[in-house]
Design an enzyme around this catalytic site. Structure first.
Site, PDB file in Angstrom:
ATOM      1  CB  CYS A 130      -0.914  -0.003   1.225  1.00  0.00           C
ATOM      2  SG  CYS A 130      -1.849   1.523   1.429  1.00  0.00           S
ATOM      3  CE  LYS A 185     -10.366  -3.511   4.787  1.00  0.00           C
ATOM      4  NZ  LYS A 185     -11.186  -2.337   4.437  1.00  0.00           N
ATOM      5  CD  GLU A 224      -7.991   9.046   6.320  1.00  0.00           C
ATOM      6  OE1 GLU A 224      -7.295   9.082   5.286  1.00  0.00           O
ATOM      7  OE2 GLU A 224      -9.123   8.544   6.352  1.00  0.00           O
TER       8      GLU A 224
END
Length: 239
Positions: free
Chosen positions: A30, A57, A83
């Site tokens: 990612c 998940k 974030e």
């Protein structure tokens, strides 16, 4: 770089975060999570990494972060931060040694403005390969990405510095780097043909010791993104 296999639904939750350390919930490929790994490594912060299967998940992870996104940080006090820009700014404030963000307000504002502009570019790096796979005409998207790189090149040229924050690597460089590391595996490197300063920046970034331990080789990326674009991502590829 994390080497542990990802955990999925049904896997046991990890133990408490040890005192004096911090935990990163990540996924090895990612780019957003790589931002946080770059900052953790760049600031020599003691940490451990738990990789998450983003297609399956664990329930305990969704309890920590209802959005189910990586990167997610967890402190020994049980605080949870997520974030990627927020996690990176948090780390820079909580671990003030070797600051990566500019000290002056304008420098911080300039950093945030550039990231906001850069955020419009990142979707193209996936739309183009996905469009190719579907047999679509992606020439317009390719032209758009090339133009955005020209604009970023002009920004760097005006600064007349090696890196976006000056003559040493800083937060801005780490925040935009992951997508440049993926250009060659995704067959988008030619979009830099008209961006000489940006190409030189890429060369310098590859020489950074932190970059060297925070990503993967071109071949590994190619193999992973093949599975990703085919809709069956192998998050544990290479382990």
């Amino acid at each position: 770089m994390a080497s542990a296999k990802c955990v999925a639904k049904g896997c046991a939750a990890p133990g408490p975060v040890p005192a004096g350390s911090i935990r990163l919930y990540s996924m090895r490929f990612c780019p957003f999570a790589q931002r946080t790994r770059l900052v953790l490594n760049g600031k020599d912060i003691k940490h451990d990494i738990v990789n998450i299967n983003l297609r399956d998940k664990p329930d305990w992870f969704l309890e920590k972060n209802p959005l189910g996104q990586v990167p997610t940080l967890e402190t020994s006090a049980g605080e949870v931060i997520y974030e990627s820009p927020i996690t990176c700014e948090y780390l820079d404030e909580m671990y003030p040694e070797k600051k990566l963000l500019p000290e002056k307000p304008f420098g911080k504002a300039e950093h945030k403005m550039l990231l906001e502009k850069f955020s419009k570019l990142t979707p193209l790096t996936y739309k183009i390969p996905m469009g190719r796979l579907k047999g679509e005409d992606v020439s317009g998207l390719h032209t758009e990405l090339t133009q955005k790189f020209r604009e970023l090149n002009e920004h760097l040229a005006k600064k007349k510095t090696k890196f976006f924050g000056g003559d040493s690597v800083n937060m801005t460089d780490y925040m935009i780097w992951p997508w440049f590391e993926r250009l060659e595996p995704l067959e988008l490197k030619d979009c830099l043909d008209d961006a000489p300063e940006l190409r030189n920046w890429v060369k310098l970034m590859y020489e950074d010791p932190v970059v060297k331990v925070s990503g993967h080789s071109v071949d590994v990326y190619k193999a992973f993104y093949k599975t990703y674009l085919e809709g069956k991502p192998n998050f544990d590829y290479g382990l």
